[in-house]
Write an enzyme that holds these catalytic residues in place. Structure first.
Site, PDB file in Angstrom:
ATOM      1  N   TYR A   1       5.901  -8.699   8.774  1.00 25.39           N
ATOM      2  CA  TYR A   1       5.748  -7.119   8.991  1.00 25.39           C
ATOM      3  C   TYR A   1       5.744  -6.746  10.369  1.00 25.39           C
ATOM      4  O   TYR A   1       5.829  -7.738  11.075  1.00 25.39           O
ATOM      5  CB  TYR A   1       4.129  -7.047   8.443  1.00 25.39           C
ATOM      6  CG  TYR A   1       4.023  -7.412   6.987  1.00 25.39           C
ATOM      7  CD1 TYR A   1       3.913  -6.281   5.945  1.00 25.39           C
ATOM      8  CD2 TYR A   1       3.521  -8.632   6.686  1.00 25.39           C
ATOM      9  CE1 TYR A   1       3.605  -6.978   4.534  1.00 25.39           C
ATOM     10  CE2 TYR A   1       3.456  -8.872   5.158  1.00 25.39           C
ATOM     11  CZ  TYR A   1       3.328  -7.917   4.373  1.00 25.39           C
ATOM     12  OH  TYR A   1       3.175  -8.364   3.088  1.00 25.39           O
TER      13      TYR A   1
ATOM     14  N   ARG B   1      -3.809  -5.225   7.297  1.00 24.76           N
ATOM     15  CA  ARG B   1      -5.000  -4.317   7.571  1.00 24.76           C
ATOM     16  C   ARG B   1      -6.232  -5.183   8.132  1.00 24.76           C
ATOM     17  O   ARG B   1      -6.897  -4.798   9.144  1.00 24.76           O
ATOM     18  CB  ARG B   1      -5.681  -3.362   6.253  1.00 24.76           C
ATOM     19  CG  ARG B   1      -4.863  -2.458   5.991  1.00 24.76           C
ATOM     20  CD  ARG B   1      -5.082  -1.625   4.818  1.00 24.76           C
ATOM     21  NE  ARG B   1      -5.051  -2.356   3.501  1.00 24.76           N
ATOM     22  CZ  ARG B   1      -5.791  -2.532   2.655  1.00 24.76           C
ATOM     23  NH1 ARG B   1      -6.854  -1.967   2.951  1.00 24.76           N
ATOM     24  NH2 ARG B   1      -5.690  -3.166   1.433  1.00 24.76           N
TER      25      ARG B   1
ATOM     26  N   ASP C   1      -7.641   1.000   7.726  1.00 27.38           N
ATOM     27  CA  ASP C   1      -6.314   1.493   8.018  1.00 27.38           C
ATOM     28  C   ASP C   1      -6.755   3.078   8.484  1.00 27.38           C
ATOM     29  O   ASP C   1      -7.943   3.522   8.378  1.00 27.38           O
ATOM     30  CB  ASP C   1      -5.286   1.329   7.164  1.00 27.38           C
ATOM     31  CG  ASP C   1      -5.665   2.305   6.006  1.00 27.38           C
ATOM     32  OD1 ASP C   1      -6.434   3.025   5.788  1.00 27.38           O
ATOM     33  OD2 ASP C   1      -4.941   1.762   4.897  1.00 27.38           O
TER      34      ASP C   1
ATOM     35  N   ASP D   1       0.944  -1.180   0.213  1.00 27.81           N
ATOM     36  CA  ASP D   1      -0.091   0.128  -0.015  1.00 27.81           C
ATOM     37  C   ASP D   1       0.674   1.096   0.038  1.00 27.81           C
ATOM     38  O   ASP D   1       1.849   1.459   0.635  1.00 27.81           O
ATOM     39  CB  ASP D   1      -0.855   0.051   0.977  1.00 27.81           C
ATOM     40  CG  ASP D   1      -1.968  -0.818   1.225  1.00 27.81           C
ATOM     41  OD1 ASP D   1      -2.446  -1.538   0.106  1.00 27.81           O
ATOM     42  OD2 ASP D   1      -2.551  -1.414   2.294  1.00 27.81           O
TER      43      ASP D   1
END
Length: 312
Positions: free
Chosen positions: A67, A173, A81, A39
């Site tokens: 992550y 997300r 988000d 993203d």
């Protein structure tokens, strides 16, 4: 033309396509591809394939990823988000850290995740985010994802700093949203850093600005992983001249066509091979040609992916 894989640090505000476009300008070649969308607000590791290495893009896309994310509890947005429109807010004053810890850890393992509307997945030929921007919401089928590892790095409620290692196709997300839903207060992803894709770690990544400086200095190839090293777990096989010619056309070859094998091309003993065992194939001059696999039923090696370019 350059051939290999670069570990690029994608900065905030860039799309993955932006990174490819800028690298094409820096390097001066069109044959470049990325290995999985990040993203625009996310940062971190984005392996980029150049030249012949574009043939391994899909292989890297399939790899597990790690992550670091910040989960903000008490909010729900339409994008899941912090960039989205707030749909609901909750008071989390009575939420206890032990309860949050239990909820986060409960997502380790396999679970069915419903992809978010704000994603690039297509339904009836249209990307979900395009439908979402027009105010449409369509039914999405759950997809089985695997959370290999999830741990809390720091908890400062309403924020939870997490490290997640997961399978391909996992939306962090949505994971944040789902954790929030399980706690009954909602949750969104406030920030995201991709720290690893397969062997590519964030501490070894380079920014686009550095890539440009290295290119101008003629040193960019020093930071690239050669194509054949992407298969370093496969044994190397060096073929006799005639067999190598046949392999460049994608033909099968036999164990008797092997000249020698091994990392340093010094082993002359030809060992037995397992069915479907993959190997790296080279000619006598140590030029990488292709990835093949052994087929026990036919006692021969068949092509998996060709990397030889007939124009070479």
């Amino acid at each position: 033309m350059l051939h290999g894989v670069l570990n690029i640090y994608k900065e905030k505000g860039y799309t993955s396509h932006d990174v490819v476009a800028k690298l094409r300008r820096i390097v001066g070649q069109k044959k470049i591809g990325h290995t999985g969308t990040l993203d625009p607000d996310a940062v971190g590791v984005l392996p980029v394939c150049l030249g012949k290495a574009t043939k391994v893009c899909d292989m890297l896309t399939d790899k597990d990823k790690t992550y670091e994310a910040v989960l903000l509890l008490g909010k729900v947005t339409d994008t899941q988000d912090s960039s989205g429109r707030i749909l609901a807010e909750s008071d989390i004053q009575n939420l206890e850290e032990q309860e949050v810890q239990k909820a986060v850890c409960s997502f380790a393992g396999e679970y069915d995740q419903i992809p978010p509307m704000y994603s690039a997945l297509k339904v009836n030929g249209k990307k979900l985010y395009e439908l979402a921007r027009n105010g449409q919401e369509v039914e999405r089928k759950p997809r089985r994802v695997i959370i290999h590892k999830i741990r809390i790095l720091k908890m400062e409620l309403p924020r939870v700093h997490m490290e997640v290692t997961c399978s391909k196709g996992t939306y962090i997300r949505t994971l944040c949203h789902d954790i929030g839903q399980s706690l009954g207060c909602g949750g969104i992803m406030e920030s995201l850093v991709r720290t690893r894709v397969e062997r590519f770690a964030i501490e070894d990544s380079i920014r686009l600005e550095e890539a440009e400086e290295l290119m101008q200095a003629g040193k960019l190839t020093e930071r690239m992983i050669p194509v054949d090293q992407m298969f370093e777990g496969y044994v190397k096989l060096y073929l006799k001249t005639e067999a190598a010619k046949a392999v460049r056309n994608g033909n099968i070859f036999w164990p008797g066509d092997i000249l020698w094998m091994g990392v340093e091309a010094e082993e002359t003993f030809i060992r037995p091979y397992r069915d479907r065992e993959k190997v790296r194939v080279y000619d006598e001059e140590r030029n990488f040609i292709a990835v093949y696999e052994y087929r026990e039923e036919k006692k021969c090696f068949q092509i998996v992916r060709m990397f030889f370019d007939g124009r070479e």
